[in-house]
Enzyme design. Sequence first.
Site, PDB file in Angstrom:
ATOM      1  CE  LYS A  42      61.861 -35.029  57.713  1.00 56.54           C
ATOM      2  NZ  LYS A  42      62.744 -34.571  58.630  1.00 56.54           N
ATOM      3  NE  ARG A 164      82.759 -35.483  51.613  1.00 56.46           N
ATOM      4  CZ  ARG A 164      83.689 -35.645  51.488  1.00 56.46           C
ATOM      5  NH1 ARG A 164      84.440 -34.615  50.187  1.00 56.46           N
ATOM      6  NH2 ARG A 164      83.851 -37.395  50.661  1.00 56.46           N
ATOM      7  CD  GLU A 165      73.584 -30.796  53.522  1.00 54.38           C
ATOM      8  OE1 GLU A 165      72.736 -30.236  52.830  1.00 54.38           O
ATOM      9  OE2 GLU A 165      73.757 -30.220  54.797  1.00 54.38           O
ATOM     10  CE  LYS A 217      80.057 -32.673  62.967  1.00 55.81           C
ATOM     11  NZ  LYS A 217      79.406 -33.222  61.536  1.00 55.81           N
ATOM     12  CG  LEU A 264      93.407 -24.714  50.284  1.00 54.96           C
ATOM     13  CD1 LEU A 264      95.336 -24.983  50.240  1.00 54.96           C
ATOM     14  CD2 LEU A 264      93.148 -23.226  51.318  1.00 54.96           C
ATOM     15  CB  CYS A 274      78.102 -29.276  58.892  1.00 55.00           C
ATOM     16  SG  CYS A 274      76.644 -30.257  59.048  1.00 55.00           S
TER      17      CYS A 274
HETATM   18  C1  UDX Z   1      80.859 -30.021  56.108  1.00 56.93           C
HETATM   19  C2  UDX Z   1      81.900 -31.292  56.913  1.00 56.93           C
HETATM   20  O1  UDX Z   1      82.854 -31.097  55.375  1.00 56.93           O
HETATM   21  C3  UDX Z   1      81.509 -32.169  56.771  1.00 56.93           C
HETATM   22  O2  UDX Z   1      82.134 -33.189  56.646  1.00 56.93           O
HETATM   23  C4  UDX Z   1      80.109 -32.375  57.642  1.00 56.93           C
HETATM   24  O3  UDX Z   1      79.850 -33.237  58.906  1.00 56.93           O
HETATM   25  C5  UDX Z   1      79.421 -30.937  58.162  1.00 56.93           C
HETATM   26  O4  UDX Z   1      79.676 -30.588  57.263  1.00 56.93           O
HETATM   27  P1  UDX Z   1      78.532 -29.484  54.607  1.00 56.93           P
HETATM   28  O5  UDX Z   1      77.881 -28.833  55.061  1.00 56.93           O
HETATM   29  O6  UDX Z   1      78.161 -30.936  53.324  1.00 56.93           O
HETATM   30  O7  UDX Z   1      79.447 -30.201  55.054  1.00 56.93           O
HETATM   31  O8  UDX Z   1      79.939 -28.848  52.969  1.00 56.93           O
HETATM   32  P2  UDX Z   1      81.253 -28.914  52.783  1.00 56.93           P
HETATM   33  O9  UDX Z   1      81.587 -29.567  51.268  1.00 56.93           O
HETATM   34  O10 UDX Z   1      82.462 -28.828  53.552  1.00 56.93           O
HETATM   35  O11 UDX Z   1      81.544 -27.206  52.832  1.00 56.93           O
HETATM   36  C6  UDX Z   1      80.956 -26.408  53.417  1.00 56.93           C
HETATM   37  C7  UDX Z   1      81.391 -24.910  52.895  1.00 56.93           C
HETATM   38  O12 UDX Z   1      82.076 -24.558  52.075  1.00 56.93           O
HETATM   39  C8  UDX Z   1      80.074 -25.033  51.555  1.00 56.93           C
HETATM   40  O13 UDX Z   1      79.727 -23.613  51.214  1.00 56.93           O
HETATM   41  C9  UDX Z   1      81.087 -24.938  50.316  1.00 56.93           C
HETATM   42  O14 UDX Z   1      80.620 -24.391  49.075  1.00 56.93           O
HETATM   43  C10 UDX Z   1      82.579 -24.195  51.263  1.00 56.93           C
HETATM   44  N1  UDX Z   1      83.279 -23.842  50.411  1.00 56.93           N
HETATM   45  C11 UDX Z   1      84.153 -25.384  50.437  1.00 56.93           C
HETATM   46  C12 UDX Z   1      84.268 -23.155  49.662  1.00 56.93           C
HETATM   47  O15 UDX Z   1      83.914 -21.861  49.872  1.00 56.93           O
HETATM   48  N2  UDX Z   1      85.861 -23.835  49.807  1.00 56.93           N
HETATM   49  C13 UDX Z   1      86.056 -24.704  49.005  1.00 56.93           C
HETATM   50  O16 UDX Z   1      87.428 -25.247  49.655  1.00 56.93           O
HETATM   51  C14 UDX Z   1      85.142 -26.003  49.968  1.00 56.93           C
END
Ligand code: UDX
Length: 444
Positions: A42, A164-165, A217, A264, A274
């Site tokens: 890496k 968020r990713e 968190k 929602l 996460c």
């Molecule tokens: C999350 C948190 O948002 C972030 O603050 C933390 O640091 C890491 O975990 P992430 O895993 O990148 O971030 O994804 P996120 O955007 O939260 O979405 C998580 C999952 O929920 C995804 O599968 C997404 O598709 C789903 N989702 C999100 C829904 O199904 N509906 C929604 O309204 C929002």
Amino acid sequence: MKNKGRKLKISIIGLGFVGLSLAVTNAKKGFKTIGVDIDKNKIENLKIGIPPFYEPKLQKFLDDSLKTGSIKFMTDLKNALLNSDLSFLCVGTPPAKNEKIDLRYIKSATKKIHEILKLKEKYHLLVIKSTVAPETTKKVIIPVFRDLIDKGSLDIVTNPEFLREGTAINDLLHPHLIVIGEYEKKAGNHLERYYKQFYDTLPETIHTDTTSAELIKYANNTFLATKISFINSLANICQNLSGTDINTIAKAIGKDPRIGPLFLQAGPGFGGSCLPKDLSALINFSNKFEKTNGLFKAVVSVNQNQPIKILKLLNNFKFLKKTKTISILGLAFKKDTDDIRAAVSIEITKLLLKKNLKIKVYDPMAMDNFRKLFKEKIVYCSSIDECLKDSDCCFVLTEWDSFKKLKPEKFKKLMRTPNVIDARRILDPKKFSDVNFKAVGLGN
Ligand code: UDX
């Protein structure tokens, strides 16, 4: 700009998704930054500008920082610690088999860091970014460094991230909040000094104790997961109620300021590295406090059933007995990432394979990761068209922008039978009235 003192030198330990995003953003902001990882491969790739995963803006920030020389990558932890003032500990805390988190990397890294910092004369600040269960900093990490803390040459603070990713770099540049978990004000103030150098105006900051910071968190991610399981539960009701649409329900309740419109969006369930992991870890952690986690368990259970609810939409199409090919558009757990950790596409593919169906898949970014998992069991396509060709049903599982533009004509032209299941609600049902169309949360 006010004189904020000499710019601090930063080292980032562990270059996963959080660590690497943090490293390139610090370097881009002009901090001398050292990224350290035990993975030699890496590091060699990063030195020549090849990141190990896809994240918007990451490549540009990496290229720019390598060009200006503000970032260095190495496996030499000693060099990194002795040549920085502040280290972010970003090693992984993967889920363990017993649903707890695996502290192996935290334990081995802190042991090594302690050995090195014993030799350092100047003050050092160690910032815990890795997501850890409540009391880990207090009971597992601080005891390792007790001698240095007592001597006054080191402080430790817990500073969870909310990246968020897909938007990690923007989230770092514009955070909604900074949480600083400290055992005494002095320790937290050192970190605040860094943030004052990073941001022109310090974002809203909450100072609290280390255990509360860790719990914040978990609470954050658990609340987000709860909103999603809530809306998916309602979506499953709508699917059985003629004339209803979960999107209308979500829009309406989201207008209530006490509820809010975000998180929602009904779909195939939440995935990623996460939400599922943190939820399980909180459940496990709270098992020791009697009857405190029933709600969280329900959130998990709704999420685990959601792929099955999506698959049940197949029953609306009579074709299944005589046909064999299913296309899946979208493998990443959400758009703008190549990450498939806990992605619903995995569960759906497994369930479809059990039904002996032929599966063709396409994703703009996550093909390589999916191939590693399913190998020759399914067909990997290099375009949307190739994936739809001669298929009998298409599942849309990720909300990629390129899928949002799809027109019904394409499905009709390419598929053997134009049966479409929109698990993300990115296609307009009115426009798709000519094809056999089903969607999550859409009543008949
Ligand atoms: C999350 C948190 O948002 C972030 O603050 C933390 O640091 C890491 O975990 P992430 O895993 O990148 O971030 O994804 P996120 O955007 O939260 O979405 C998580 C999952 O929920 C995804 O599968 C997404 O598709 C789903 N989702 C999100 C829904 O199904 N509906 C929604 O309204 C929002």
